[in-house]
Design a protein around this motif. Structure first.
Motif, PDB file in Angstrom:
ATOM      1  N   SER A 178      11.299  23.908   4.932  1.00  0.00           N
ATOM      2  CA  SER A 178      10.828  23.610   6.030  1.00  0.00           C
ATOM      3  C   SER A 178       9.723  22.811   6.128  1.00  0.00           C
ATOM      4  O   SER A 178       9.446  21.768   7.014  1.00  0.00           O
ATOM      5  CB  SER A 178      10.531  24.862   6.822  1.00  0.00           C
ATOM      6  OG  SER A 178       9.109  25.628   6.074  1.00  0.00           O
ATOM      7  N   LEU A 179       8.694  22.819   4.996  1.00  0.00           N
ATOM      8  CA  LEU A 179       7.565  21.855   5.044  1.00  0.00           C
ATOM      9  C   LEU A 179       8.017  20.493   4.932  1.00  0.00           C
ATOM     10  O   LEU A 179       7.682  19.544   5.566  1.00  0.00           O
ATOM     11  CB  LEU A 179       6.461  22.368   4.042  1.00  0.00           C
ATOM     12  CG  LEU A 179       5.615  23.716   4.501  1.00  0.00           C
ATOM     13  CD1 LEU A 179       4.819  24.032   3.158  1.00  0.00           C
ATOM     14  CD2 LEU A 179       5.026  23.568   5.678  1.00  0.00           C
ATOM     15  N   GLN A 180       8.995  20.358   3.706  1.00  0.00           N
ATOM     16  CA  GLN A 180       9.579  19.173   3.598  1.00  0.00           C
ATOM     17  C   GLN A 180      10.263  18.662   4.806  1.00  0.00           C
ATOM     18  O   GLN A 180      10.088  17.194   5.181  1.00  0.00           O
ATOM     19  CB  GLN A 180      10.487  19.307   2.403  1.00  0.00           C
ATOM     20  CG  GLN A 180       9.663  19.519   0.997  1.00  0.00           C
ATOM     21  CD  GLN A 180      10.351  19.633  -0.169  1.00  0.00           C
ATOM     22  OE1 GLN A 180      11.583  19.735   0.052  1.00  0.00           O
ATOM     23  NE2 GLN A 180       9.988  19.496  -1.437  1.00  0.00           N
ATOM     24  N   TYR A 181      10.986  19.411   5.242  1.00  0.00           N
ATOM     25  CA  TYR A 181      11.724  18.769   6.400  1.00  0.00           C
ATOM     26  C   TYR A 181      10.998  18.585   7.738  1.00  0.00           C
ATOM     27  O   TYR A 181      11.321  17.509   8.232  1.00  0.00           O
ATOM     28  CB  TYR A 181      12.767  20.033   7.010  1.00  0.00           C
ATOM     29  CG  TYR A 181      13.737  19.664   7.899  1.00  0.00           C
ATOM     30  CD1 TYR A 181      14.479  18.465   8.138  1.00  0.00           C
ATOM     31  CD2 TYR A 181      14.197  20.677   8.877  1.00  0.00           C
ATOM     32  CE1 TYR A 181      15.467  18.093   9.037  1.00  0.00           C
ATOM     33  CE2 TYR A 181      15.136  20.373   9.956  1.00  0.00           C
ATOM     34  CZ  TYR A 181      15.739  19.120   9.761  1.00  0.00           C
ATOM     35  OH  TYR A 181      16.613  18.960  10.685  1.00  0.00           O
ATOM     36  N   TYR A 182      10.042  19.284   8.000  1.00  0.00           N
ATOM     37  CA  TYR A 182       8.850  19.058   9.345  1.00  0.00           C
ATOM     38  C   TYR A 182       8.427  17.581   8.809  1.00  0.00           C
ATOM     39  O   TYR A 182       8.248  16.697   9.841  1.00  0.00           O
ATOM     40  CB  TYR A 182       7.968  20.061   9.257  1.00  0.00           C
ATOM     41  CG  TYR A 182       8.694  21.435   9.938  1.00  0.00           C
ATOM     42  CD1 TYR A 182       9.976  21.478  10.273  1.00  0.00           C
ATOM     43  CD2 TYR A 182       7.890  22.573  10.231  1.00  0.00           C
ATOM     44  CE1 TYR A 182      10.538  22.432  10.595  1.00  0.00           C
ATOM     45  CE2 TYR A 182       8.200  23.650  10.954  1.00  0.00           C
ATOM     46  CZ  TYR A 182       9.829  23.587  11.007  1.00  0.00           C
ATOM     47  OH  TYR A 182      10.168  24.901  11.430  1.00  0.00           O
ATOM     48  N   CYS A 183       7.955  17.493   7.700  1.00  0.00           N
ATOM     49  CA  CYS A 183       7.241  16.230   7.212  1.00  0.00           C
ATOM     50  C   CYS A 183       8.158  15.114   7.446  1.00  0.00           C
ATOM     51  O   CYS A 183       7.715  14.055   8.076  1.00  0.00           O
ATOM     52  CB  CYS A 183       6.944  16.458   5.882  1.00  0.00           C
ATOM     53  SG  CYS A 183       5.207  17.363   5.514  1.00  0.00           S
ATOM     54  N   ALA A 184       9.176  15.116   6.976  1.00  0.00           N
ATOM     55  CA  ALA A 184      10.238  13.974   7.000  1.00  0.00           C
ATOM     56  C   ALA A 184      10.724  13.667   8.678  1.00  0.00           C
ATOM     57  O   ALA A 184      10.571  12.556   9.103  1.00  0.00           O
ATOM     58  CB  ALA A 184      11.651  14.235   6.468  1.00  0.00           C
ATOM     59  N   LEU A 185      10.669  14.848   9.411  1.00  0.00           N
ATOM     60  CA  LEU A 185      10.844  14.433  10.946  1.00  0.00           C
ATOM     61  C   LEU A 185       9.689  13.936  11.408  1.00  0.00           C
ATOM     62  O   LEU A 185       9.842  12.954  12.479  1.00  0.00           O
ATOM     63  CB  LEU A 185      11.453  15.889  11.489  1.00  0.00           C
ATOM     64  CG  LEU A 185      12.823  16.403  11.286  1.00  0.00           C
ATOM     65  CD1 LEU A 185      12.969  17.756  11.696  1.00  0.00           C
ATOM     66  CD2 LEU A 185      13.815  15.525  11.696  1.00  0.00           C
ATOM     67  N   ASN A 186       8.433  14.394  11.400  1.00  0.00           N
ATOM     68  CA  ASN A 186       7.351  13.731  11.626  1.00  0.00           C
ATOM     69  C   ASN A 186       7.206  12.340  11.250  1.00  0.00           C
ATOM     70  O   ASN A 186       6.948  11.309  12.314  1.00  0.00           O
ATOM     71  CB  ASN A 186       6.318  14.529  11.250  1.00  0.00           C
ATOM     72  CG  ASN A 186       5.972  15.879  11.833  1.00  0.00           C
ATOM     73  OD1 ASN A 186       6.727  15.873  13.028  1.00  0.00           O
ATOM     74  ND2 ASN A 186       5.364  16.767  11.440  1.00  0.00           N
ATOM     75  N   ALA A 187       7.587  12.114  10.060  1.00  0.00           N
ATOM     76  CA  ALA A 187       7.256  10.539   9.509  1.00  0.00           C
ATOM     77  C   ALA A 187       8.602   9.648   9.961  1.00  0.00           C
ATOM     78  O   ALA A 187       8.443   8.415  10.380  1.00  0.00           O
ATOM     79  CB  ALA A 187       7.594  10.633   8.060  1.00  0.00           C
ATOM     80  N   LEU A 188       9.520  10.326  10.467  1.00  0.00           N
ATOM     81  CA  LEU A 188      10.639   9.361  11.163  1.00  0.00           C
ATOM     82  C   LEU A 188      10.623   8.975  12.341  1.00  0.00           C
ATOM     83  O   LEU A 188      10.899   7.880  12.735  1.00  0.00           O
ATOM     84  CB  LEU A 188      11.818  10.201  11.135  1.00  0.00           C
ATOM     85  CG  LEU A 188      13.265   9.702  11.625  1.00  0.00           C
ATOM     86  CD1 LEU A 188      13.709   8.560  10.645  1.00  0.00           C
ATOM     87  CD2 LEU A 188      14.263  10.692  11.986  1.00  0.00           C
ATOM     88  N   GLN A 189       9.345   9.420  13.210  1.00  0.00           N
ATOM     89  CA  GLN A 189       9.035   8.993  14.452  1.00  0.00           C
ATOM     90  C   GLN A 189       8.380   7.731  14.337  1.00  0.00           C
ATOM     91  O   GLN A 189       8.187   6.843  14.999  1.00  0.00           O
ATOM     92  CB  GLN A 189       7.714  10.023  15.092  1.00  0.00           C
ATOM     93  CG  GLN A 189       8.747  11.258  15.286  1.00  0.00           C
ATOM     94  CD  GLN A 189       9.980  11.238  16.142  1.00  0.00           C
ATOM     95  OE1 GLN A 189       9.890  10.530  17.118  1.00  0.00           O
ATOM     96  NE2 GLN A 189      10.963  11.995  15.698  1.00  0.00           N
ATOM     97  N   TYR A 190       7.504   7.720  12.998  1.00  0.00           N
ATOM     98  CA  TYR A 190       6.947   6.303  12.682  1.00  0.00           C
ATOM     99  C   TYR A 190       7.946   5.206  12.118  1.00  0.00           C
ATOM    100  O   TYR A 190       7.780   3.956  12.509  1.00  0.00           O
ATOM    101  CB  TYR A 190       5.630   6.412  11.993  1.00  0.00           C
ATOM    102  CG  TYR A 190       4.398   7.360  12.527  1.00  0.00           C
ATOM    103  CD1 TYR A 190       3.669   6.733  13.384  1.00  0.00           C
ATOM    104  CD2 TYR A 190       4.661   8.734  12.326  1.00  0.00           C
ATOM    105  CE1 TYR A 190       2.759   7.523  13.908  1.00  0.00           C
ATOM    106  CE2 TYR A 190       3.673   9.573  12.923  1.00  0.00           C
ATOM    107  CZ  TYR A 190       2.551   8.991  13.596  1.00  0.00           C
ATOM    108  OH  TYR A 190       1.630   9.952  13.958  1.00  0.00           O
ATOM    109  N   ARG A 191       8.723   5.815  11.239  1.00  0.00           N
ATOM    110  CA  ARG A 191       9.485   4.689  10.579  1.00  0.00           C
ATOM    111  C   ARG A 191      10.506   3.993  11.641  1.00  0.00           C
ATOM    112  O   ARG A 191      11.112   2.893  11.347  1.00  0.00           O
ATOM    113  CB  ARG A 191      10.200   5.497   9.465  1.00  0.00           C
ATOM    114  CG  ARG A 191       9.315   5.983   8.326  1.00  0.00           C
ATOM    115  CD  ARG A 191       9.956   6.717   7.309  1.00  0.00           C
ATOM    116  NE  ARG A 191       8.863   7.068   6.260  1.00  0.00           N
ATOM    117  CZ  ARG A 191       9.109   7.705   5.097  1.00  0.00           C
ATOM    118  NH1 ARG A 191      10.513   8.312   5.159  1.00  0.00           N
ATOM    119  NH2 ARG A 191       8.386   8.039   4.329  1.00  0.00           N
ATOM    120  N   LYS A 192      11.071   4.882  12.573  1.00  0.00           N
ATOM    121  CA  LYS A 192      12.124   4.430  13.428  1.00  0.00           C
ATOM    122  C   LYS A 192      11.600   3.032  14.000  1.00  0.00           C
ATOM    123  O   LYS A 192      12.156   2.193  14.390  1.00  0.00           O
ATOM    124  CB  LYS A 192      12.739   5.383  14.549  1.00  0.00           C
ATOM    125  CG  LYS A 192      11.612   5.879  15.555  1.00  0.00           C
ATOM    126  CD  LYS A 192      12.440   6.685  16.249  1.00  0.00           C
ATOM    127  CE  LYS A 192      11.329   6.889  17.442  1.00  0.00           C
ATOM    128  NZ  LYS A 192      12.268   7.990  18.522  1.00  0.00           N
TER     129      LYS A 192
END
Length: 636
Positions: A178-192
């Motif tokens: 969950s920590l890895q998934y949450y981090c990826a979703l949070n980073a996706l907001q910047y990467r998009k």
């Protein structure tokens, strides 16, 4: 930069319903981003494909510009300036093709590649972590269910410890995923946001570089060139407008003609016919035999070239020889209930081709032109003048005037002098009469018969029911035994022109006057149809034989031929006078005029030779009779 929504990592372990609800929002946003990224990538790939197609198109365009010179246009005269201009444009397009190729490479590296990397790396990573988080959550739920089923009374410490370890491991695994998934979703907001802007930055830089290099390459040297090309196009446009105006005026003038121009036979009553043509061209219908009794008609373009009749089908590059017209004959014929038909016959008497004109005027002009060509007038120095001179006889009035011989004296004295010097060598007697004496040769208003010699079909039809009454007085017997013993047999191809009664046979002038009146009457009444026959000259008779059936059409005793002559200008005209006994005891005189495929003097020579043979035979018979009488006297 606006704030970005984030998932709290501290709540990952608790995994509350509120956290799960917020997580579903991020997952929905990631799914939408994935769909949009795929559509954006397709659009960018289309731009890149279009740029590649532009490279190929400009390359093909350059080749086509160079290929203009190799086309060998049939009307390519004066294209040198266009060719040189297109060569320069081809060079310019090649240089542009280099720029387009560079632009395509930049678009691939700076626009398409970043969006592909974003989709394959970031979006794929989020999708993978989502799957791992789901598996870990399911394992945690299963371990907690197993832990919850442990009994109350008989608790086994060992089992309880094992289940507790299993729950702890599942909870730790879920927490990590969950920590890895949450981090990826949070980073996706910047990467998009970066993924959306980086490709467009690359696209803009590529286009700017393309236009900058294009401007540096063409702005200076292309200005003067494009200006000169624009001036050239403008001048061509002016010429086009001028020519279009001329064509418009010409079109109006051509369309303002009378409606009779479009009507095939508008002047059928009194057409203006040119009888002095030595060449002719136009469309005719050609009769083709497709079977024993079936025929077809084909509309083709015919024209005369020298002494040849040529035919050129529509679309053909050149015409081909159809018929040699030298010494041939032509006559109007009735064919399959069609109007304006005529037939060309070869010099050896064989039927040639049958043609149909579209009007009476065309029909008669074709017949006149072929008749003039068959006389080989086109070989003379001034064929038009010769044709006019030869046709003047037929165009004069029918009323008796000075004979052919006298007109020849007045029109060509030098030739007449030459003929008078050769008078003893000529069969045709040379004599002239005055205008008043012309009436003593042929009575004014004497009727002329043009169809006294019947075609073979009419001859056979008239003999089916009853005996045919032939004005020549011949028999229907096709066999003539006396011809087998004849010392003379000569065959000539002739066409009957006409016959008429005359007053005298004392001079050949009566034949010349009959020729003039027969030809003039044919011209006035537009009679061109003639019947072809074989004229057999023997030492006893003159016979006209049908060339198809070999039936004798007419039979004249050679002793009844009292005068014969050939025309002095038209060598193919020949005539003779026949003395025919009447039932009243008197005798009538008739002149028969023919046109021969060969020189008329040859026929006259044959007739003269036959009459000489008759005289010799008479002398021989007289000598034999005297000898027999002398022998009888000696016996007594």
């Amino acid at each position: 930069m606006p704030a970005v929504d984030k998932l709290l990592l501290e709540e990952a372990l608790q995994d509350s319903p509120q956290t799960r609800s917020l997580l579903s929002v991020f997952e929905e946003d990631a799914g939408t981003l994935t769909d949009y990224t795929n559509q954006l990538l397709q659009a960018m790939q289309r731009v890149y494909g279009a740029q590649n197609e532009m490279c190929l198109a400009t390359q093909q365009l350059s080749k086509q510009l160079l290929a203009y010179e190799k086309q060998n246009f049939a009307l390519g005269k004066g294209d040198e300036e266009v060719i040189s201009t297109l060569h320069y444009f081809s060079k310019v397009v090649d240089e542009l093709n280099v720029l387009h190729t560079e632009l395509a490479k930049q678009l691939a590296d700076t626009m398409v590649l970043p969006i592909i990397q974003f989709r394959e790396k970031d979006l794929t990573e989020v999708s993978t972590l989502k799957d791992l988080f789901g598996l870990a959550s399911n394992e945690h739920d299963l371990s907690m269910a197993k832990y919850s089923r442990l009994p109350k009374k008989k608790e086994n410490e060992k089992v309880k410890a094992e289940v507790g370890k299993e729950v702890a491991a599942a909870r730790r695994k879920q927490h990590l995923s969950s920590l890895q998934y949450y981090c990826a979703l949070n980073a996706l907001q910047y990467r998009k946001r970066m993924a959306m802007m980086e490709p467009m930055i690359g696209f803009a830089h590529g286009q700017i570089n393309f236009f900058k290099k294009g401007a540096e390459m063409f702005s200076r040297r292309m200005d003067s060139f494009l200006s000169s090309v624009a001036d050239m196009v403008q001048s061509i446009q002016v010429e086009l407008e001028t020519e279009a105006e001329k064509m418009r005026v010409s079109q109006q003038e051509l369309l303002s003609v009378d409606e009779s121009v479009y009507t095939p036979d508008s002047d059928v009553a009194a057409p203006q016919i040119n009888r002095n043509l030595i060449q002719k061209a136009g469309y005719l219908n050609l009769r083709n035999k497709t079977g024993l009794v079936t025929t077809t008609w084909e509309r083709l373009y015919f024209f005369t070239q020298g002494g040849n009749l040529m035919c050129q089908p529509r679309g053909a590059v050149a015409g081909g020889l159809i018929q040699d017209l030298d010494n041939c004959s032509v006559m109007a014929v009735d064919c399959e209930d069609r109007r304006y038909c005529f037939q060309i016959t070869t010099p050896n008497g064989k039927s040639g081709i049958t043609l149909q004109a579209e009007s009476r005027k065309e029909n008669e002009e074709w017949i006149c032109a072929i008749n003039n060509i068959s006389r080989q007038i086109y070989l003379t120095d001034n064929p038009e003048a010769v044709a006019i001179k030869l046709n003047q006889t037929a165009l004069q009035a029918v009323t008796p005037i000075t004979s052919f011989g006298k007109k020849q004296e007045s029109s060509c004295p030098s030739q007449n002098l030459k003929n008078s010097e050769m008078e003893n060598d000529k069969i045709v007697p040379k004599a002239t009469v005055s205008a008043s004496e012309a009436e003593q040769l042929i009575a004014p208003g004497t009727p002329i018969q043009f169809d006294i010699v019947l075609p073979a079909t009419e001859f056979l039809d008239q003999n089916r029911g009853s005996r045919r009454i032939n004005p020549f007085g011949e028999t229907e017997d096709a066999s003539f035994p006396e011809a087998e013993d004849s010392l003379l047999q000569q065959m000539f191809i002739v066409r009957f022109l006409g016959s008429m009664a005359v007053k005298t046979d004392s001079t050949a002038e009566v034949i010349y006057e009959a020729m003039r009146q027969v030809l003039a009457a044919r011209a006035i009444h537009n009679i061109f149809r003639t019947t072809e026959s074989h004229l057999m000259v023997t030492s006893q008779t003159l016979r006209l034989i049908d060339p198809q059936t070999q039936v004798s059409r007419a039979n004249f005793e050679l002793t009844s031929v009292t005068q014969f002559a050939a025309h002095q200008e038209n060598k193919r005209l020949v005539g003779f006078v026949i003395r025919i006994p009447e039932s009243t005891g008197e005798e009538s005189l008739s002149t028969y005029i023919f046109e021969s495929n060969s020189e008329g003097e040859k026929i006259c020579y044959a007739i003269n030779l036959g009459k000489e043979i008759i005289e010799v035979q008479k002398l021989a018979n007289s000598w034999y009779r005297l000898k027999e009488r002398k022998e009888e006297v000696l016996k007594i």
